[in-house]
Design a protein around this motif. Structure first.
Motif, PDB file in Angstrom:
ATOM      1  N   ILE A  19      -5.188   5.113  -6.580  1.00  0.00           N
ATOM      2  CA  ILE A  19      -5.056   3.929  -7.451  1.00  0.00           C
ATOM      3  C   ILE A  19      -3.819   3.125  -7.063  1.00  0.00           C
ATOM      4  O   ILE A  19      -3.838   1.897  -7.031  1.00  0.00           O
ATOM      5  CB  ILE A  19      -5.034   4.354  -8.933  1.00  0.00           C
ATOM      6  CG1 ILE A  19      -6.407   4.920  -9.315  1.00  0.00           C
ATOM      7  CG2 ILE A  19      -4.661   3.177  -9.842  1.00  0.00           C
ATOM      8  CD1 ILE A  19      -6.465   5.590 -10.671  1.00  0.00           C
ATOM      9  N   GLY A  20      -2.751   3.811  -6.735  1.00  0.00           N
ATOM     10  CA  GLY A  20      -1.514   3.132  -6.324  1.00  0.00           C
ATOM     11  C   GLY A  20      -1.683   2.311  -5.060  1.00  0.00           C
ATOM     12  O   GLY A  20      -1.133   1.222  -4.937  1.00  0.00           O
ATOM     13  N   THR A  21      -2.469   2.813  -4.090  1.00  0.00           N
ATOM     14  CA  THR A  21      -2.689   2.037  -2.857  1.00  0.00           C
ATOM     15  C   THR A  21      -3.444   0.751  -3.150  1.00  0.00           C
ATOM     16  O   THR A  21      -3.133  -0.303  -2.602  1.00  0.00           O
ATOM     17  CB  THR A  21      -3.465   2.845  -1.795  1.00  0.00           C
ATOM     18  OG1 THR A  21      -4.733   3.224  -2.322  1.00  0.00           O
ATOM     19  CG2 THR A  21      -2.687   4.057  -1.336  1.00  0.00           C
ATOM     20  N   LEU A  22      -4.434   0.834  -4.045  1.00  0.00           N
ATOM     21  CA  LEU A  22      -5.192  -0.372  -4.392  1.00  0.00           C
ATOM     22  C   LEU A  22      -4.309  -1.398  -5.088  1.00  0.00           C
ATOM     23  O   LEU A  22      -4.266  -2.573  -4.711  1.00  0.00           O
ATOM     24  CB  LEU A  22      -6.386  -0.002  -5.287  1.00  0.00           C
ATOM     25  CG  LEU A  22      -7.476   0.839  -4.647  1.00  0.00           C
ATOM     26  CD1 LEU A  22      -8.498   1.254  -5.694  1.00  0.00           C
ATOM     27  CD2 LEU A  22      -8.135   0.087  -3.524  1.00  0.00           C
TER      28      LEU A  22
ATOM     29  N   GLY B 231      -4.232  15.187  -9.636  1.00  0.00           N
ATOM     30  CA  GLY B 231      -3.530  14.061 -10.263  1.00  0.00           C
ATOM     31  C   GLY B 231      -2.784  13.233  -9.230  1.00  0.00           C
ATOM     32  O   GLY B 231      -2.795  11.999  -9.268  1.00  0.00           O
ATOM     33  N   ALA B 232      -2.105  13.891  -8.297  1.00  0.00           N
ATOM     34  CA  ALA B 232      -1.372  13.184  -7.248  1.00  0.00           C
ATOM     35  C   ALA B 232      -2.322  12.394  -6.364  1.00  0.00           C
ATOM     36  O   ALA B 232      -2.049  11.244  -5.996  1.00  0.00           O
ATOM     37  CB  ALA B 232      -0.557  14.160  -6.414  1.00  0.00           C
ATOM     38  N   ALA B 233      -3.478  12.982  -6.014  1.00  0.00           N
ATOM     39  CA  ALA B 233      -4.446  12.292  -5.143  1.00  0.00           C
ATOM     40  C   ALA B 233      -5.034  11.069  -5.836  1.00  0.00           C
ATOM     41  O   ALA B 233      -5.119   9.986  -5.242  1.00  0.00           O
ATOM     42  CB  ALA B 233      -5.550  13.253  -4.724  1.00  0.00           C
TER      43      ALA B 233
ATOM     44  N   THR C  68       4.356   5.586  -5.480  1.00  0.00           N
ATOM     45  CA  THR C  68       4.542   5.493  -6.928  1.00  0.00           C
ATOM     46  C   THR C  68       3.366   6.128  -7.672  1.00  0.00           C
ATOM     47  O   THR C  68       3.550   6.932  -8.585  1.00  0.00           O
ATOM     48  CB  THR C  68       4.705   4.022  -7.358  1.00  0.00           C
ATOM     49  OG1 THR C  68       5.796   3.459  -6.635  1.00  0.00           O
ATOM     50  CG2 THR C  68       4.951   3.900  -8.846  1.00  0.00           C
ATOM     51  N   GLY C  69       2.152   5.759  -7.276  1.00  0.00           N
ATOM     52  CA  GLY C  69       0.965   6.307  -7.932  1.00  0.00           C
ATOM     53  C   GLY C  69       0.853   7.808  -7.755  1.00  0.00           C
ATOM     54  O   GLY C  69       0.452   8.534  -8.679  1.00  0.00           O
ATOM     55  N   GLY C  70       1.194   8.293  -6.558  1.00  0.00           N
ATOM     56  CA  GLY C  70       1.143   9.732  -6.304  1.00  0.00           C
ATOM     57  C   GLY C  70       2.125  10.494  -7.181  1.00  0.00           C
ATOM     58  O   GLY C  70       1.798  11.550  -7.731  1.00  0.00           O
ATOM     59  N   ALA C  71       3.323   9.957  -7.356  1.00  0.00           N
ATOM     60  CA  ALA C  71       4.336  10.612  -8.190  1.00  0.00           C
ATOM     61  C   ALA C  71       3.897  10.626  -9.655  1.00  0.00           C
ATOM     62  O   ALA C  71       4.008  11.656 -10.343  1.00  0.00           O
ATOM     63  CB  ALA C  71       5.675   9.905  -8.040  1.00  0.00           C
ATOM     64  N   ILE C  72       3.391   9.494 -10.130  1.00  0.00           N
ATOM     65  CA  ILE C  72       2.932   9.431 -11.524  1.00  0.00           C
ATOM     66  C   ILE C  72       1.734  10.361 -11.721  1.00  0.00           C
ATOM     67  O   ILE C  72       1.656  11.101 -12.716  1.00  0.00           O
ATOM     68  CB  ILE C  72       2.582   7.986 -11.923  1.00  0.00           C
ATOM     69  CG1 ILE C  72       3.849   7.137 -11.956  1.00  0.00           C
ATOM     70  CG2 ILE C  72       1.856   7.936 -13.258  1.00  0.00           C
ATOM     71  CD1 ILE C  72       3.593   5.645 -12.102  1.00  0.00           C
TER      72      ILE C  72
ATOM     73  N   LEU D  12       0.833  -1.202   0.000  1.00  0.00           N
ATOM     74  CA  LEU D  12       0.000   0.000   0.000  1.00  0.00           C
ATOM     75  C   LEU D  12       0.870   1.255   0.000  1.00  0.00           C
ATOM     76  O   LEU D  12       0.646   2.177  -0.787  1.00  0.00           O
ATOM     77  CB  LEU D  12      -0.918  -0.023   1.229  1.00  0.00           C
ATOM     78  CG  LEU D  12      -1.865   1.150   1.379  1.00  0.00           C
ATOM     79  CD1 LEU D  12      -3.234   0.624   1.759  1.00  0.00           C
ATOM     80  CD2 LEU D  12      -1.370   2.091   2.439  1.00  0.00           C
ATOM     81  N   LEU D  13       1.891   1.275   0.852  1.00  0.00           N
ATOM     82  CA  LEU D  13       2.762   2.454   0.939  1.00  0.00           C
ATOM     83  C   LEU D  13       3.561   2.659  -0.338  1.00  0.00           C
ATOM     84  O   LEU D  13       3.673   3.782  -0.840  1.00  0.00           O
ATOM     85  CB  LEU D  13       3.697   2.329   2.139  1.00  0.00           C
ATOM     86  CG  LEU D  13       3.007   2.356   3.509  1.00  0.00           C
ATOM     87  CD1 LEU D  13       4.008   2.072   4.619  1.00  0.00           C
ATOM     88  CD2 LEU D  13       2.318   3.687   3.726  1.00  0.00           C
TER      89      LEU D  13
END
Length: 188
Positions: free
Chosen positions: A102-105, A95-97, A71-75, A65-66
């Motif tokens: 999505i990255g956590t999922l 976009g970061a949120a 990664t998702g936040g940066a992308i 999750l972390l």
């Protein structure tokens, strides 16, 4: 604690016959326990139900999750920067949120184990105890394990197992349905 021999039966009449035959073989009634084991996950060991406070196989989900959120936040932020001309400065935050969510999922799901897949140091590995009626006999010096096994097998018991525990007044008080059985006779 004493050694206990237990077998799973399918019908109540088999349980009653097992008790009758065990008593005839000299085993005391207070050393014989009978009960029903619910299917895995349905033992209601917690106030809100279930067998565990955390599902087996999710031990590494927090780490995923972390990593996924970072990664998702940066992308997402990078994609948001590209949209600044259209939506203004809010697009990079949005976009970061969205990217972090999505990255956590994806991150947490990627770290979970599949059903039956071993996870070192946990009880996620097979075999699991199957549901059904159980007849358990404390081996307190009366009779032999071979006698108990023969009686249970003759009545159609499967998953015959050996365990350590205490049966007092017909109650196997320290029985834990989540423990993997130590099978001495496997189902056919």
């Amino acid at each position: 604690m004493t050694s206990i021999i237990a077998g799973r039966l399918q019908r109540q009449d088999q349980v009653e016959l097992a008790i009758t035959e065990l008593l005839a073989a000299g085993f005391p009634r207070d050393g014989i326990s009978t009960f029903y084991v619910n299917p895995a996950g349905q033992h209601d060991l917690y106030p809100i139900g279930g067998d565990r406070d955390e599902s087996p196989g999710t031990g590494e989900a927090d780490e995923g999750l972390l990593r996924g959120a970072a990664t998702g936040g940066a992308i997402g932020a990078a994609v948001g920067v590209a949209g600044i001309a259209v939506m203004g400065p809010v697009s990079s935050v949005l976009g970061a949120a969205v990217g972090a969510h999505i990255g956590t999922l994806v991150g947490s799901l990627s770290q979970m184990k599949e059903g039956g897949e071993d996870e070192a140091g946990t009880d996620h590995a097979l075999p699991q105890r199957e549901s059904g009626m159980v007849v358990a006999v404390a081996m307190n010096g009366q009779g032999t394990e071979a006698q108990v096994i023969a009686i249970l097998e003759a009545l159609g018991a499967d998953q015959i197992e050996r365990a350590d525990g205490t049966i007092a007044a017909g109650d196997w008080g320290d029985f834990d349905p989540r423990d993997a059985p130590n099978l001495i006779r496997h189902p056919a």
